[in-house]
Design an enzyme around this catalytic site. Structure first.
Site, PDB file in Angstrom:
ATOM      1  CE1 TYR A   1       1.940 -10.288   1.947  1.00 55.59           C
ATOM      2  CE2 TYR A   1       1.378 -11.423  -0.100  1.00 55.59           C
ATOM      3  CZ  TYR A   1       1.393 -10.277   0.674  1.00 55.59           C
ATOM      4  OH  TYR A   1       0.857  -9.116   0.163  1.00 55.59           O
TER       5      TYR A   1
ATOM      6  CD  GLN B   1       8.459   3.295  -4.306  1.00 61.23           C
ATOM      7  OE1 GLN B   1       8.350   4.503  -4.451  1.00 61.23           O
ATOM      8  NE2 GLN B   1       7.483   2.549  -3.824  1.00 61.23           N
TER       9      GLN B   1
ATOM     10  NE  ARG C   1       4.962  -8.566   1.045  1.00 58.52           N
ATOM     11  CZ  ARG C   1       5.321  -8.442   2.308  1.00 58.52           C
ATOM     12  NH1 ARG C   1       5.891  -9.458   2.937  1.00 58.52           N
ATOM     13  NH2 ARG C   1       5.100  -7.324   2.965  1.00 58.52           N
ATOM     14  N   GLY C   2       2.248  -8.823  -3.133  1.00 62.04           N
ATOM     15  CA  GLY C   2       1.610  -7.523  -3.052  1.00 62.04           C
ATOM     16  C   GLY C   2       1.289  -6.916  -4.406  1.00 62.04           C
ATOM     17  CD  GLU C   3      -2.187  -2.615  -6.561  1.00 59.95           C
ATOM     18  OE1 GLU C   3      -2.355  -1.492  -7.047  1.00 59.95           O
ATOM     19  OE2 GLU C   3      -3.085  -3.238  -5.956  1.00 59.95           O
ATOM     20  CG  ASP C   4       5.455  -0.720  -5.437  1.00 60.61           C
ATOM     21  OD1 ASP C   4       5.191   0.106  -6.340  1.00 60.61           O
ATOM     22  OD2 ASP C   4       6.585  -0.837  -4.953  1.00 60.61           O
ATOM     23  CB  SER C   5       6.910  -6.134  -5.452  1.00 65.54           C
ATOM     24  OG  SER C   5       7.423  -5.425  -4.354  1.00 65.54           O
TER      25      SER C   5
ATOM     26  CG  ASP D   1      -1.855  -1.168   1.264  1.00 67.11           C
ATOM     27  OD1 ASP D   1      -2.246  -1.627   0.188  1.00 67.11           O
ATOM     28  OD2 ASP D   1      -2.184  -1.629   2.371  1.00 67.11           O
TER      29      ASP D   1
END
Length: 368
Positions: free
Chosen positions: A182, A237, A253-257, A23
């Site tokens: 994760y 970043q 994982r996630g959205e940005d990566s 996020d």
């Protein structure tokens, strides 16, 4: 004179951190991209400490500021309200701020920047209005996405050229794997396979929940054969894109990566944020249906790729005890095709306008 929309120089972004780096990472990239284009941007975030590592030793535009999420007692006037208000992932700005928005002579463009998804319904929902139940305000849904009917993806000007400059051919004979994930119940099974294969392999793991599991496995394996495990230090970043591009396989994982791995144009295994009733697997499948359908891989090869990704995400957990071990060698065998698929996919994405460009046009139309 032509009827031009106002410049919309002030943007406020509100972010509540749920998935830690994901996020915060998305919101920081958005804020930095907007600021680099000459806009005044304030990022309100409830966990500013999360940004410290992401921003470490990086020089950002002076028009970008970061502030702690306002206390419930804090008040706002209409003059405090920005031209554009973005709430990330339906976090809802503070009540006092929304009240100030309603008092403004000209209400701001109010955007709910939604989570990224490849599901078909996203195009139908992109841009839809949502009137406020109390005030004369309207919020609009803005969906990032992979198709022309969505808001596109974050892609800073010049990113692909910078990646081409930073990316050099891997001179090592080892297969280089990047891991950021994760907790992974099946990781030992996969590591056993990596250690058993004849090809030299380098597994670099960054600080994340999966790191302890890898360390636990390493503690019981004094001889890892052709597998070398390295601890990749956290990078800010601004250096992350070039880092990803230096690897052959990217586990993220996630959205940005997840988005940055696609710009790196390397085969990727996405570990999606887990949700109740396994509804995240629907979202996962929707992406890979697009990603793998580039005319490069055969139906059988696509099936193998998906079996591995599904097992990595613990789909059908009772039936995939050996899926990672059995499918991984097949992926390594067809690596040149997987690499070509990733490059074709990125080229397809580049046909879209980037998210910030589309977002600026969208809010410009709202205030005409």
């Amino acid at each position: 004179m032509t009827n031009q929309s106002p410049p919309l120089l002030r943007w406020d972004i509100f972010c509540r951190v749920i998935d830690n780096l994901g996020d915060a990472g998305v919101c920081l990239r958005l804020a930095a991209d907007l600021a680099s284009r000459g806009l005044q941007v304030c990022l309100y975030i409830d966990q500013p400490a999360v940004l410290k590592n992401l921003m470490h030793n990086t020089t950002y535009s002076k028009s970008l500021s970061v502030r702690l999420w306002p206390e419930d007692t804090e008040t706002f006037s209409a003059s405090d309200v920005a031209d554009v208000v973005i709430e990330a992932f339906a976090c809802d700005p503070p009540t006092a701020y929304i009240s100030a928005m309603a008092q403004a002579t000209k209400p701001p463009a109010w955007i709910n920047l939604e989570y990224l998804s490849a599901e078909a319904w996203v195009e139908e929902s992109h841009g839809l209005p949502s009137p406020h139940p109390r005030y004369a305000l309207t919020k609009y849904f803005f969906f990032p996405g992979f198709t022309p009917g969505t808001g596109g993806l974050l892609r800073e000007p010049g990113l692909i050229d910078r990646l081409a400059t930073a990316q050099t051919e891997n001179k090592d004979t080892a297969l280089r794997i990047f891991l950021f994930g994760y907790p992974q119940p099946k990781v030992a099974e996969w590591l056993d396979r990596l250690a058993a294969q004849a090809e030299p392999t380098l597994l670099a793991i960054v600080p994340c929940p999966a790191q302890q599991q890898v360390d636990d496995w390493l503690a019981t394996h004094t001889d890892t054969n052709q597998l070398t495990i390295a601890h990749q230090p956290f990078v800010p970043q601004a250096k992350f894109d070039a880092l990803l591009a230096s690897y052959d396989f990217i586990f993220i994982r996630g959205e940005d990566s997840f988005v940055r791995a696609q710009w790196a144009a390397k085969p990727l295994v996405w570990q999606i944020y887990p949700q109740e009733d396994a509804i995240h697997l629907v979202k996962l499948k929707a992406f890979y249906d697009h990603y793998l359908d580039q005319g490069v891989l055969t139906a059988k090869q696509r099936s193998i790729y998906w079996q591995f990704v599904s097992a990595w995400n613990n789909g059908n957990a009772s039936s995939n005890d050996a899926v990672l071990a059995s499918t991984w060698p097949k992926l390594v065998e067809i690596y040149p095709l997987l690499l070509e698929n990733a490059r074709v996919w990125r080229n397809q994405l580049l046909k879209q306008r980037d998210l910030v460009s589309q977002l600026r046009d969208f809010v410009g139309h709202l205030v005409k």
